[in-house]
Design a protein around this motif. Structure first.
Motif, PDB file in Angstrom:
ATOM      1  N   VAL A  13       0.829  -1.194   0.000  1.00  0.00           N
ATOM      2  CA  VAL A  13       0.000   0.000   0.000  1.00  0.00           C
ATOM      3  C   VAL A  13       0.866   1.247   0.000  1.00  0.00           C
ATOM      4  O   VAL A  13       2.085   1.186   0.175  1.00  0.00           O
ATOM      5  N   TYR A  14       0.231   2.375  -0.187  1.00  0.00           N
ATOM      6  CA  TYR A  14       0.907   3.664  -0.240  1.00  0.00           C
ATOM      7  C   TYR A  14       1.687   3.902   1.048  1.00  0.00           C
ATOM      8  O   TYR A  14       1.143   3.794   2.144  1.00  0.00           O
ATOM      9  N   GLY A  15       2.976   4.197   0.924  1.00  0.00           N
ATOM     10  CA  GLY A  15       3.807   4.484   2.084  1.00  0.00           C
ATOM     11  C   GLY A  15       4.482   3.279   2.699  1.00  0.00           C
ATOM     12  O   GLY A  15       5.185   3.409   3.703  1.00  0.00           O
ATOM     13  N   THR A  16       4.323   2.094   2.119  1.00  0.00           N
ATOM     14  CA  THR A  16       4.966   0.894   2.650  1.00  0.00           C
ATOM     15  C   THR A  16       6.479   1.010   2.541  1.00  0.00           C
ATOM     16  O   THR A  16       7.007   1.451   1.519  1.00  0.00           O
ATOM     17  N   LEU A  17       7.168   0.616   3.583  1.00  0.00           N
ATOM     18  CA  LEU A  17       8.622   0.618   3.602  1.00  0.00           C
ATOM     19  C   LEU A  17       9.117  -0.719   3.075  1.00  0.00           C
ATOM     20  O   LEU A  17       8.642  -1.772   3.492  1.00  0.00           O
ATOM     21  N   ILE A  18      10.058  -0.687   2.129  1.00  0.00           N
ATOM     22  CA  ILE A  18      10.733  -1.907   1.697  1.00  0.00           C
ATOM     23  C   ILE A  18      12.234  -1.669   1.807  1.00  0.00           C
ATOM     24  O   ILE A  18      12.694  -0.526   1.815  1.00  0.00           O
ATOM     25  N   TRP A  19      12.997  -2.749   1.909  1.00  0.00           N
ATOM     26  CA  TRP A  19      14.443  -2.624   1.970  1.00  0.00           C
ATOM     27  C   TRP A  19      15.084  -3.847   1.340  1.00  0.00           C
ATOM     28  O   TRP A  19      14.510  -4.919   1.285  1.00  0.00           O
ATOM     29  N   ILE A  20      16.287  -3.617   0.825  1.00  0.00           N
ATOM     30  CA  ILE A  20      17.051  -4.651   0.134  1.00  0.00           C
ATOM     31  C   ILE A  20      18.438  -4.706   0.761  1.00  0.00           C
ATOM     32  O   ILE A  20      19.106  -3.686   0.893  1.00  0.00           O
ATOM     33  N   TYR A  21      18.866  -5.910   1.134  1.00  0.00           N
ATOM     34  CA  TYR A  21      20.202  -6.104   1.680  1.00  0.00           C
ATOM     35  C   TYR A  21      21.191  -6.338   0.540  1.00  0.00           C
ATOM     36  O   TYR A  21      20.930  -7.121  -0.372  1.00  0.00           O
ATOM     37  N   ALA A  22      22.322  -5.653   0.593  1.00  0.00           N
ATOM     38  CA  ALA A  22      23.333  -5.769  -0.455  1.00  0.00           C
ATOM     39  C   ALA A  22      24.031  -7.121  -0.420  1.00  0.00           C
ATOM     40  O   ALA A  22      24.404  -7.658  -1.458  1.00  0.00           O
ATOM     41  N   SER A  23      24.204  -7.697   0.761  1.00  0.00           N
ATOM     42  CA  SER A  23      24.977  -8.932   0.888  1.00  0.00           C
ATOM     43  C   SER A  23      24.299 -10.130   0.224  1.00  0.00           C
ATOM     44  O   SER A  23      24.958 -10.930  -0.438  1.00  0.00           O
ATOM     45  N   ASN A  24      22.991 -10.263   0.381  1.00  0.00           N
ATOM     46  CA  ASN A  24      22.308 -11.439  -0.164  1.00  0.00           C
ATOM     47  C   ASN A  24      21.205 -11.097  -1.164  1.00  0.00           C
ATOM     48  O   ASN A  24      20.535 -11.978  -1.673  1.00  0.00           O
ATOM     49  N   LYS A  25      21.004  -9.799  -1.436  1.00  0.00           N
ATOM     50  CA  LYS A  25      20.009  -9.303  -2.406  1.00  0.00           C
ATOM     51  C   LYS A  25      18.573  -9.723  -2.062  1.00  0.00           C
ATOM     52  O   LYS A  25      17.726  -9.841  -2.932  1.00  0.00           O
ATOM     53  N   LYS A  26      18.297  -9.924  -0.777  1.00  0.00           N
ATOM     54  CA  LYS A  26      16.946 -10.263  -0.340  1.00  0.00           C
ATOM     55  C   LYS A  26      16.144  -8.995  -0.096  1.00  0.00           C
ATOM     56  O   LYS A  26      16.666  -8.006   0.406  1.00  0.00           O
ATOM     57  N   VAL A  27      14.854  -9.047  -0.457  1.00  0.00           N
ATOM     58  CA  VAL A  27      13.964  -7.904  -0.353  1.00  0.00           C
ATOM     59  C   VAL A  27      12.919  -8.185   0.723  1.00  0.00           C
ATOM     60  O   VAL A  27      12.333  -9.264   0.756  1.00  0.00           O
ATOM     61  N   TYR A  28      12.692  -7.200   1.573  1.00  0.00           N
ATOM     62  CA  TYR A  28      11.710  -7.302   2.637  1.00  0.00           C
ATOM     63  C   TYR A  28      10.780  -6.094   2.585  1.00  0.00           C
ATOM     64  O   TYR A  28      11.149  -5.048   2.068  1.00  0.00           O
ATOM     65  N   HIS A  29       9.592  -6.252   3.153  1.00  0.00           N
ATOM     66  CA  HIS A  29       8.682  -5.112   3.289  1.00  0.00           C
ATOM     67  C   HIS A  29       8.051  -5.154   4.660  1.00  0.00           C
ATOM     68  O   HIS A  29       8.004  -6.196   5.315  1.00  0.00           O
ATOM     69  N   SER A  30       7.583  -4.013   5.094  1.00  0.00           N
ATOM     70  CA  SER A  30       6.897  -3.895   6.376  1.00  0.00           C
ATOM     71  C   SER A  30       5.407  -3.750   6.118  1.00  0.00           C
ATOM     72  O   SER A  30       5.001  -3.270   5.064  1.00  0.00           O
ATOM     73  N   SER A  31       4.610  -4.136   7.071  1.00  0.00           N
ATOM     74  CA  SER A  31       3.164  -3.926   6.936  1.00  0.00           C
ATOM     75  C   SER A  31       2.772  -2.546   7.449  1.00  0.00           C
ATOM     76  O   SER A  31       1.622  -2.159   7.324  1.00  0.00           O
ATOM     77  N   ARG A  32       3.731  -1.805   7.987  1.00  0.00           N
ATOM     78  CA  ARG A  32       3.491  -0.446   8.475  1.00  0.00           C
ATOM     79  C   ARG A  32       3.856   0.584   7.433  1.00  0.00           C
ATOM     80  O   ARG A  32       4.770   0.397   6.649  1.00  0.00           O
ATOM     81  N   CYS A  33       3.171   1.677   7.477  1.00  0.00           N
ATOM     82  CA  CYS A  33       3.502   2.839   6.653  1.00  0.00           C
ATOM     83  C   CYS A  33       4.699   3.543   7.307  1.00  0.00           C
ATOM     84  O   CYS A  33       4.912   3.429   8.514  1.00  0.00           O
ATOM     85  N   ILE A  34       5.477   4.263   6.507  1.00  0.00           N
ATOM     86  CA  ILE A  34       6.637   4.954   7.074  1.00  0.00           C
ATOM     87  C   ILE A  34       6.188   6.021   8.072  1.00  0.00           C
ATOM     88  O   ILE A  34       5.118   6.595   7.946  1.00  0.00           O
ATOM     89  N   ASP A  35       7.043   6.243   9.051  1.00  0.00           N
ATOM     90  CA  ASP A  35       6.782   7.216  10.098  1.00  0.00           C
ATOM     91  C   ASP A  35       8.111   7.855  10.465  1.00  0.00           C
ATOM     92  O   ASP A  35       9.086   7.145  10.724  1.00  0.00           O
TER      93      ASP A  35
END
Length: 143
Positions: A13-35
């Motif tokens: 959804v709008y404002g979802t935070l995602i991040w990617i780790y450089a070491s293993n190229k895995k992608v994660y997301h949060s169920s929270r909007c950024i704050d």
């Protein structure tokens, strides 16, 4: 900050935070909007897959992600909008940042303005839809 369109099966959804780790190229997301007040450790994480699964443009994006990940151990993104494609996946416009401090600055300064503008646009669109419906209904009654 880089704006990238990624493809995903996830419902981000709008404002979802995602991040990617450089070491293993895995992608994660949060169920929270950024704050702007929340620390990174306050966000829950849900595994989305490897970074190559997000490529929408197979020619440009691998090099773009590799350049961003080469400069940091982790990059962060904020989802700004999405649209569903015919194959069931979604194209999501994501604004990527090289570090957590830039994400927090964006969350404090720019994101509230964007969120308010988006909400106002949704209200205006709904109002126009209602007005067209009323006009159609009253036109149908006169016929």
């Amino acid at each position: 900050m880089k704006k990238v369109i990624v493809s995903t099966k996830e419902n981000l959804v709008y404002g979802t935070l995602i991040w990617i780790y450089a070491s293993n190229k895995k992608v994660y997301h949060s169920s929270r909007c950024i704050d702007g007040d929340a620390a990174f450790s306050d966000y829950d994480s849900h595994y989305m897959g490897k970074v190559h699964e997000l490529y929408r443009n197979q020619e440009k994006q691998p090099a773009l992600f590799n350049r961003m990940l080469a400069k940091s151990d982790r990059i962060f993104g904020v989802c700004l909008n999405n649209r569903r494609l015919d194959n069931g996946s979604k194209d999501v416009k994501v604004l990527f940042f090289p570090n957590w401090e830039d994400v927090q600055e964006f969350a404090e300064n720019d994101f509230p303005v964007l969120a308010e503008t988006r909400q106002n646009n949704k209200i205006e669109a709904k109002q126009k839809w209602m007005e067209r419906g009323k006009a159609f209904s009253s036109k149908k009654k006169t016929i």
